[in-house]
Enzyme design. Structure first.
Site, PDB file in Angstrom:
ATOM      1  CG  HIS A 421      -1.860   0.782   1.485  1.00  0.00           C
ATOM      2  ND1 HIS A 421      -1.075   2.448   1.977  1.00  0.00           N
ATOM      3  CD2 HIS A 421      -2.438   1.689   0.865  1.00  0.00           C
ATOM      4  CE1 HIS A 421      -1.897   3.516   2.051  1.00  0.00           C
ATOM      5  NE2 HIS A 421      -2.716   2.713   1.254  1.00  0.00           N
ATOM      6  CB  CYS A 752      32.779   2.662 -23.567  1.00  0.00           C
ATOM      7  SG  CYS A 752      33.790   1.627 -23.036  1.00  0.00           S
TER       8      CYS A 752
END
Length: 810
Positions: A421, A752
């Protein structure tokens, strides 16, 4: 079959268009019974009272005007919310059933019992408001559910309490927040056969990733016993994620994540009396075990896909497994209301720049960061003590907490999972939350200044003090196209999904060592040689980490494959270049058990690292586990987009030894389409580029190491920082030469590194050199994409610089 009435309808007579008649929950159950039973979706049978029956109950007891008066008094601030809710609930509970409605409910309950070949069948009595489960409002948990209700009197009493629950404080607050008229909403009651999940298990399932909205995975949470504990967040459940596109291929097991929850309690039947349930501690065996087998995880995920396809939208579902028969049932299904409505044209990125010491960790909800003072509220009775704008810290929440949750800047709970919840409401309110911390209410104190960070992926961190952080919105709906592939560097699997909306061309660098260091924590050779370990403290830690694995090396293989699979999943079918482990010896030694297997080196940066380890007797058995994980990732999980990359390979002779070792351990270049790349980070890789190109499918330039070894500058030296320059003419010559030689040999070349994002001129130089791809961190992607697009349209090679596809060959 009993006669239909205006008061009661059976699920099989309902469809999703009947929301105004029986509410979202019951109309959805009817839709699934009608349309999806033949597709393998099992829904426990039952019936629903209608909205007309609710209105008739109010009219028969002269409640309409009286309820209006009470609500008006509250809205005029003459009475409190609590007083208004209490008065209305008391009125409804004091009412009498109209004879026809009572008769219809009892007749239907007897029929439901007869179908189950019993009397006084245990049922779940659930509320279904006529305004719930709408695309922009979930109404999750706003009204009550009663479990294990048995007998006619108990069913009538539970139905009356469901009517009253339309006016709980939380339900009134939620309607006010969403702009729904309090007397315009009616309530339907679903009476549904109980699944014996008290002796089995239950949980919640989403057909998308709840935090990122990534639509290619299904998320499943699971705990022992009845499902209320998972929904309310009273328990830390198991968590599983499954890659949906592979579910049709029965030979694959695409479970990309498995996290074992503590599952310290379970809800069971308390006895034969109606409505009786209780929480009891779970056994040590239950806490250590998975609630679901791999086969059950895949079965539930396939149900999620079937339900999502039928409704044509992401779905939030509750499931239950019958402990007697082992059958899996769907007991609720409703639209997902947060991620499915997110702005697809923007990504909000948060980065913590400077923070105090970490105090607690848990599961992150969302990706935001919040700072503020702690307000500990341990019970709903203390809600009035909450300080607006503070960070709510509590054990767990239920719908009664919504009035203060919406006044908080962040939420932290001791218990609960990503489908609890607290998590669901935090998402709906747009608040960062960290759930399942274990002991936040014990460690933190009122008025303490803290930072709640959900910026690091699945694991949220609570830092001491007010941290410095940045928030940036990346607009991705107007990015230019580029011929050069712009790829991502990804290391953290738990954060990979949040970047799925970026239009990237693959993952140019996935660092294996990040998964090993952060998720596995153990030196692979310590697992291979566990029984011979001398360090008793490390041995005890490893034993605890590998609990549940009869073969301790399987802990490494399984964890590494699943971690990398999350990166592979977010990119599929685009390529993901996984670099095999590239720790230095001093870094390996810091892993659990590592000191017994690593030599001490004066200069680990250019020592026993990368390729030289893989065929060495010191490490080959550990490398074999890495190979086994990659083989599982590609062949058993289905991610054949994974490309293997070898770091720090010093010579063609060494390349031959590594490739032979890989083949020995199940990874043969070319078999099943496997491509193998090599890092271009040593001058020898450039000088002998043609020899390396004949052995590998491509190069990935590691600009940091290449700069360091070309210029002879220690990249970590503060004294030499001014000399470390990736755009130095010598480094650029290396890059240009490697690209030219590799292309001549038919191999691809990528780079990279951060240089292209920090320096637009460097990006322009790479484009001019004809680089095939540039791989950068996700937060740099948008800037680099624009830099490269500008370079492609302005340089002399703009017209001829053809894009080379990096998709692995079949």
């Amino acid at each position: 079959m009993p006669t239909k009435s205006v008061n009661v309808m059976w699920f099989e007579d309902l469809a999703r268009g009947d929301v105004a008649l029986v509410g979202g929950k019951n109309s959805s159950l009817g839709e699934m019974v009608q349309q999806l039973g033949k597709k393998g979706i099992k829904v426990p049978g039952g019936f629903a009272t209608t909205a007309d029956a609710y209105r008739a109950y109010l009219t028969a007891n002269d409640l309409d005007a009286r309820i209006d008066d009470v609500i008006s008094s509250w809205q005029d601030h003459k009475i409190t919310l609590h007083e208004a809710g209490s008065r209305v609930r008391a009125m409804i509970l004091a009412g009498d059933w109209p004879k026809d409605i009572e008769a219809d409910i009892l007749r239907s309950y007897r029929e439901l019992s007869r179908r189950a070949k019993t009397t006084d069948l245990p049922v779940a009595v659930r509320s279904s408001a006529t305004a719930e489960d709408l695309p922009d409002a979930s109404f999750a948990g706003q009204q009550e559910t009663y479990l294990n209700v048995r007998g006619e009197k108990a069913v009538l009493a539970a139905c009356r309490r469901c009517f009253a629950s339309l006016f709980t404080d939380r339900a009134i607050t939620y309607r006010q927040l969403k702009g729904f008229g309090h007397t315009k909403v009616a309530l339907s009651i679903g009476v549904q056969r109980m699944v014996r999940s008290d002796t089995g298990g239950s949980g919640v399932m989403f057909s998308i990733d709840t935090e990122s909205g990534f639509d290619k995975v299904a998320l499943i949470t699971a705990a022992w016993g009845l499902g209320e504990n998972v929904v309310q967040g009273a328990v830390n459940p198991d968590e599983y994620e499954v890659y949906k596109p592979f579910l049709s291929r029965k030979s694959l097991t695409p479970i990309v994540k498995k996290i074992r929850g503590s599952k310290e309690i379970k809800m069971i039947y308390a006895g034969a009396e109606g409505g009786a349930t209780k929480n009891v501690p779970t056994s040590k065996a239950e806490r250590a075990a998975w609630v679901l087998s791999d086969a059950e995880i895949l079965e539930l995920a396939r149900m999620a896909v079937t339900i999502e396809d039928h409704y044509g939208q992401p779905m939030d579902m509750e499931w239950a497994r019958d402990g007697d028969t082992g059958e899996l049932f769907i007991v609720q299904a409703r639209p997902e209301t947060v991620q499915s409505r997110a702005d697809a044209g923007a990504i909000k990125s948060y980065t913590v720049k400077k923070a105090g010491k970490p105090l607690l960790k848990g599961l992150s909800v969302g990706s935001a960061v919040a700072t503020g003072r702690v307000s500990i509220i341990e019970s709903a009775h203390e809600i009035d003590q909450f300080v607006d704008g503070s960070i709510l810290v509590t054990g767990t929440t239920d719908p009664d907490w919504v009035p203060i949750m919406k006044r908080a800047s962040a939420i932290v709970t001791d218990h609960g999972g990503r489908t609890s919840h607290a998590a669901i409401v935090s998402r709906e309110l747009g608040l960062p939350a960290i759930v399942g911390t274990g002991n936040a209410t014990h460690v933190l104190h009122d008025e303490q200044e803290v930072t709640v960070s959900c910026a690091g992926g699945d694991e949220g961190v609570i830092y001491e003090g007010i941290a410095e952080f940045e928030a940036e919105e990346l607009r991705i709906d107007d990015l230019p196209k580029t011929r050069t592939n712009i790829m991502l560097n990804l290391a953290n699997p738990s954060a990979a999904f949040r970047w799925w909306r970026l239009p990237f061309d693959g993952v140019g660098l996935a660092r294996m060592e990040f998964v090993v260091n952060n998720a596995l924590k153990v030196h692979p050779m310590a697992l291979v040689n566990f029984d011979r370990l001398k360090d008793e403290a490390a041995k005890a830690e490893i034993a605890e980490l590998t609990k549940g694995f009869a073969d301790k090396t399987e802990f490494f293989v399984d964890g590494l494959a699943r971690g990398l699979s999350q990166i592979a999943a977010v990119a599929y079918p685009r390529p993901v270049i996984v670099r095999m482990s590239d720790f230095k010896t001093n870094e390996y030694a810091e892993l659990l058990g590592g000191r017994e297997f690593e030599p001490k080196e004066e200069n680990p940066m250019i020592g026993f690292r990368g390729a030289s380890r893989y065929y060495s007797p010191r490490y080959e058995e550990g490398f074999a586990l890495e190979c086994k994980a990659i083989h599982r990732l590609r062949n058993q999980m289905g991610f054949d987009n994974v490309v293997v990359m070898i770091p720090f390979c010093r010579s063609p002779k060494e390349a031959d030894r590594v490739l032979a070792t890989m083949a020995k351990h199940g990874l043969k270049r070319g078999k099943d389409g496997l491509q193998v790349y090599v890092m271009g980070e040593i001058p020898a890789n450039v000088i002998l580029a043609e020899d390396f190109a004949s052995r590998f499918d491509g190069f990935s330039i590691g600009s940091n190491d290449l700069t360091q070894l070309t210029l002879g500058v220690d990249r970590d030296s503060e004294e030499l920082a001014a000399l470390f320059d990736e755009s130095d003419p010598a480094v650029l010559w290396m890059i240009e030469s490697l690209v030219a030689c590799a292309h001549k040999a038919g191999a691809k070349v990528g780079l990279c590194g951060q240089a292209p994002s920090n320096d637009p001129a460097f990006a322009k130089l790479l484009v001019k050199a004809g680089i095939d791809s540039i791989s950068v961190t996700p937060d740099s992607f948008v800037a680099v994409k624009r830099h490269v697009a500008a370079a492609e349209t302005s340089g002399p090679k703009a017209a001829s610089n053809k894009k080379k596809e990096l998709v692995p060959e079949a």
